[in-house]
Design a protein around this motif. Sequence first.
Motif, PDB file in Angstrom:
ATOM      1  N   THR A   8       0.843  -1.189   0.000  1.00 34.46           N
ATOM      2  CA  THR A   8       0.000   0.000   0.000  1.00 34.46           C
ATOM      3  C   THR A   8       0.879   1.239   0.000  1.00 34.46           C
ATOM      4  N   GLY A  10       0.503   5.595   0.806  1.00 34.57           N
ATOM      5  CA  GLY A  10      -0.419   6.573   1.359  1.00 34.57           C
ATOM      6  C   GLY A  10       0.283   7.797   1.889  1.00 34.57           C
ATOM      7  N   SER A  30      -3.701   8.803   9.029  1.00 33.81           N
ATOM      8  CA  SER A  30      -3.076   8.369   7.784  1.00 33.81           C
ATOM      9  C   SER A  30      -4.111   7.680   6.903  1.00 33.81           C
ATOM     10  N   ALA A  32      -4.131   5.090   3.222  1.00 28.40           N
ATOM     11  CA  ALA A  32      -3.328   4.343   2.254  1.00 28.40           C
ATOM     12  C   ALA A  32      -4.251   3.541   1.350  1.00 28.40           C
ATOM     13  N   GLU A  33      -3.765   3.233   0.161  1.00 28.75           N
ATOM     14  CA  GLU A  33      -4.500   2.429  -0.798  1.00 28.75           C
ATOM     15  C   GLU A  33      -3.585   1.374  -1.378  1.00 28.75           C
ATOM     16  N   ASP A  42      -8.591   0.284   0.917  1.00 26.94           N
ATOM     17  CA  ASP A  42      -8.579   1.713   1.224  1.00 26.94           C
ATOM     18  C   ASP A  42      -8.544   1.800   2.748  1.00 26.94           C
ATOM     19  N   ARG A  44      -7.826   3.705   6.400  1.00 26.17           N
ATOM     20  CA  ARG A  44      -7.766   4.955   7.151  1.00 26.17           C
ATOM     21  C   ARG A  44      -7.468   4.618   8.606  1.00 26.17           C
TER      22      ARG A  44
END
Length: 188
Positions: A8, A10, A30, A32-33, A42, A44
């Motif tokens: 990932t 982010g 933070s 990230a994907e 996805d 968070r």
Amino acid sequence: SVDDGIDTNGIGVKGSWSLSRNFQVIGGFSGAEGDEYGVEQDIRNWHLGFGYAYPIGSSTALHIRGYYDHSENDVTLDEFDGLGRLKGKLEAQSTVAELGLRHAFNSRFEGWVYGGFTKIDSFKLKDVSVDGSSIDADTNLTSNLSDDESTYGRVGGLFKINRTWGVGGEVKANKDFTSYTVGVRASF
């Protein structure tokens, strides 16, 4: 990134605010994907807590930190067991404790090493759907976890460009993942 798993990428923001010479409030957010092996993520995350710094020399301090950590991971599998596109949200709430040393090697460079312990207090699967149709699969997975506690280590450094700005990096790892962070720091 999870070792042998989904990578990932982010962005995040972390900060601390001094309540006194030794006590501070810490927090961060933070996102990230990742998209690999037919799985989209996805993620968070936010955390909030307190820290205490105990000087053990003119340029070294022992740090003790504790915080609440909340993570949400929206997961989509392109094709699930011939049924279609599966979507759901994994939500975890954890308590984290850290102990570490921070040392200023000179006026421009400092480094740190921390050990941490994480206890997952709640782990849930929510908002599940197959091909857009909601299914009743919301469930509390906390009791199903084979390992709801983990330890990790992190090591990092900061180069101070001037009194306000710095550039730093950190590596954090446990038996299941390794994360790399690089960023700027502003001190006020």
